[in-house]
Design a protein around this motif. Sequence first.
Motif, PDB file in Angstrom:
ATOM      1  N   ARG A   1       3.187  14.497   7.078  1.00  8.37           N
ATOM      2  CA  ARG A   1       2.355  13.499   7.729  1.00  8.37           C
ATOM      3  C   ARG A   1       3.123  12.941   8.913  1.00  8.37           C
ATOM      4  NH1 ARG A   1      -0.261   9.268   3.829  1.00  8.37           N
ATOM      5  NH2 ARG A   1       0.837   7.544   4.757  1.00  8.37           N
TER       6      ARG A   1
ATOM      7  N   SER B   1       9.888  -4.106  -3.489  1.00 12.72           N
ATOM      8  CA  SER B   1       9.203  -3.618  -2.281  1.00 12.72           C
ATOM      9  C   SER B   1      10.003  -3.951  -1.031  1.00 12.72           C
ATOM     10  CB  SER B   1       7.823  -4.270  -2.138  1.00 12.72           C
ATOM     11  OG  SER B   1       7.025  -3.955  -3.228  1.00 12.72           O
TER      12      SER B   1
ATOM     13  N   LYS C   1       3.129   4.386   8.697  1.00 12.56           N
ATOM     14  CA  LYS C   1       2.255   3.472   9.434  1.00 12.56           C
ATOM     15  C   LYS C   1       3.043   2.407  10.167  1.00 12.56           C
ATOM     16  CE  LYS C   1      -1.406   3.955   6.019  1.00 12.56           C
ATOM     17  NZ  LYS C   1      -2.005   3.274   4.874  1.00 12.56           N
TER      18      LYS C   1
ATOM     19  N   GLU D   1       3.426   4.576  -3.023  1.00 11.86           N
ATOM     20  CA  GLU D   1       3.104   4.651  -1.599  1.00 11.86           C
ATOM     21  C   GLU D   1       3.899   3.703  -0.716  1.00 11.86           C
ATOM     22  OE1 GLU D   1       0.896   3.923  -3.960  1.00 11.86           O
ATOM     23  OE2 GLU D   1      -0.960   5.056  -3.751  1.00 11.86           O
TER      24      GLU D   1
ATOM     25  N   ARG E   1      -5.758  -2.225  -1.807  1.00 12.77           N
ATOM     26  CA  ARG E   1      -5.430  -1.025  -2.586  1.00 12.77           C
ATOM     27  C   ARG E   1      -5.781  -1.219  -4.065  1.00 12.77           C
ATOM     28  NH1 ARG E   1       0.506   0.452  -1.730  1.00 12.77           N
ATOM     29  NH2 ARG E   1      -0.114   1.350   0.223  1.00 12.77           N
TER      30      ARG E   1
ATOM     31  N   ASP F   1       4.132   4.342   3.277  1.00 11.80           N
ATOM     32  CA  ASP F   1       3.312   3.573   4.209  1.00 11.80           C
ATOM     33  C   ASP F   1       4.166   2.913   5.288  1.00 11.80           C
ATOM     34  OD1 ASP F   1       1.075   4.300   2.911  1.00 11.80           O
ATOM     35  OD2 ASP F   1       0.709   2.369   1.927  1.00 11.80           O
TER      36      ASP F   1
ATOM     37  N   ALA G   1      -1.800  -0.157  13.227  1.00 10.08           N
ATOM     38  CA  ALA G   1      -1.435   0.196  11.857  1.00 10.08           C
ATOM     39  C   ALA G   1      -0.173  -0.538  11.447  1.00 10.08           C
ATOM     40  CB  ALA G   1      -1.225   1.700  11.747  1.00 10.08           C
TER      41      ALA G   1
ATOM     42  N   SER H   1       0.347  -3.005   8.177  1.00 12.59           N
ATOM     43  CA  SER H   1       1.255  -2.810   7.046  1.00 12.59           C
ATOM     44  C   SER H   1       2.436  -3.765   7.073  1.00 12.59           C
ATOM     45  CB  SER H   1       1.710  -1.355   6.980  1.00 12.59           C
ATOM     46  OG  SER H   1       2.872  -1.173   7.707  1.00 12.59           O
TER      47      SER H   1
ATOM     48  N   HIS I   1      11.415  -1.241   1.623  1.00 10.39           N
ATOM     49  CA  HIS I   1      11.069  -1.289   3.046  1.00 10.39           C
ATOM     50  C   HIS I   1      12.340  -1.343   3.895  1.00 10.39           C
ATOM     51  CE1 HIS I   1       6.780  -3.076   2.244  1.00 10.39           C
ATOM     52  NE2 HIS I   1       7.051  -2.022   1.514  1.00 10.39           N
TER      53      HIS I   1
ATOM     54  N   ALA J   1      -3.085  -5.827   2.448  1.00  7.08           N
ATOM     55  CA  ALA J   1      -3.023  -4.378   2.239  1.00  7.08           C
ATOM     56  C   ALA J   1      -2.942  -4.050   0.751  1.00  7.08           C
ATOM     57  CB  ALA J   1      -1.817  -3.800   2.981  1.00  7.08           C
ATOM     58  N   TYR J   2      -2.084  -4.788   0.024  1.00 12.14           N
ATOM     59  CA  TYR J   2      -1.945  -4.525  -1.411  1.00 12.14           C
ATOM     60  C   TYR J   2      -3.219  -4.906  -2.159  1.00 12.14           C
ATOM     61  CZ  TYR J   2       2.988  -3.312  -1.098  1.00 12.14           C
ATOM     62  OH  TYR J   2       4.157  -2.672  -0.807  1.00 12.14           O
TER      63      TYR J   2
END
Length: 371
Positions: free
Chosen positions: A4, A99, A132, A124, A28, A128, A13, A17, A103, A24-25
């Motif tokens: 990707r 998270s 993104k 993900e 989802r 992401d 985008a 994110s 990140h 966003a979460y």
Amino acid sequence: MLTRRGFAGAGLAALASRMMPEMAYAQRAAVHGTLPKDMVWLNANENPDGPPRSSIDAMMKVLPEGGRYHYQEFGAFYAAVARSEDLTPDQVLVGSGSSEILHAAVDAFTSPTRPLITIAPTYEGPVDVAAKGLGRTVVRIRLEPPYVPDVKRLVAEAEKAGGGLIYICNPNNPTASVSPKKDLAWMVANLPPNTTALIDEAYIHFGDTPELESALGYVRQGKNVVVTRTFSKIYGMAGLRAGFGCAAPELIAKMAPFRNNVISIVTARAVLAALEEARTLVPERRAKLIRTRRELCAWLRDRGLPYIEPQANFIMIDVGRDAREFIDAMPPKGVAVGRPFPPMTNFLRVSIGTDYDMSRFREAFWSVYKA
Ligand SMILES: Cc1ncc(COP(=O)(O)O)c(C=O)c1O
């Protein structure tokens, strides 16, 4: 292999994110439609037991002191978190959930020439942010039965790119399968230059196989390995947002600038209280989860329903048809289950809840399955 490419004009985008992760979460995890009041939530791999009583008491106690930053307490806080895993404070980075550390690792260890290399499907979050948020190349190796990551291919991709960040979630979300310890040992021994391994151990406490071993040993040996842990799962603190990364001090120093300040003192006190009783709390919660999970597996086996042997607080069931049917039909019956995980479209991910939750699951699931 699925590749990707990041967006060339990553602007909008990236905003979605990086600036609005809550939205966003929420999107989802969204479960749509009119829902019964007594919903059973088996869609987000949470712990139905929630935070331990001692953590709740500690939070109540500190609330009136919420007007202060409490920066001076964080030295002792880091020391306690590090001690809990036999590490030193400079080998630890605390975040708003794991998270934030995932990140930060993507920020620090990928670049326009060093891709994120991982499996599909997997968690993900890092994918992401890389694709993104940062417009990085993401190389994804498809996970095939028996759902064990092909570490040789992951390493080969890093060699081809001249470096990168290899992300493995162990046990993996959504498959609940593990990377055997000998595979991880091979991968760490063969990491190409300029390559870091990011091992996400959010669910490691729920494993019940000798094949599963924490990668923290590699951190202690000073290897190019970052391990992430969370208080969201076994400790039941998903809404309180605390997790941490473990790595050699040089790697921690590279990730630290990408963190967003400090975590809340309310959460820090909750974590400290939970760590105080970790020696009994973790094995008790683990044993309870494993018992409930075994009962569910036996029920599935009795009905001839295939599933991937689960080593986490969730299970992937092969429903033999598009799992969307269950994902849509079960919430009106009072049970929310996991979202779709392409390319595994016939699999339904179900979190393990309380015994009562699982009896409600069995009833709702069976009525949809038989329909
Ligand atoms: C594999 C994995 N890693 C990390 C996270 C993020 O958890 P948290 O930020 O709450 O620590 C999740 C969330 O479900 C997850 O499934």
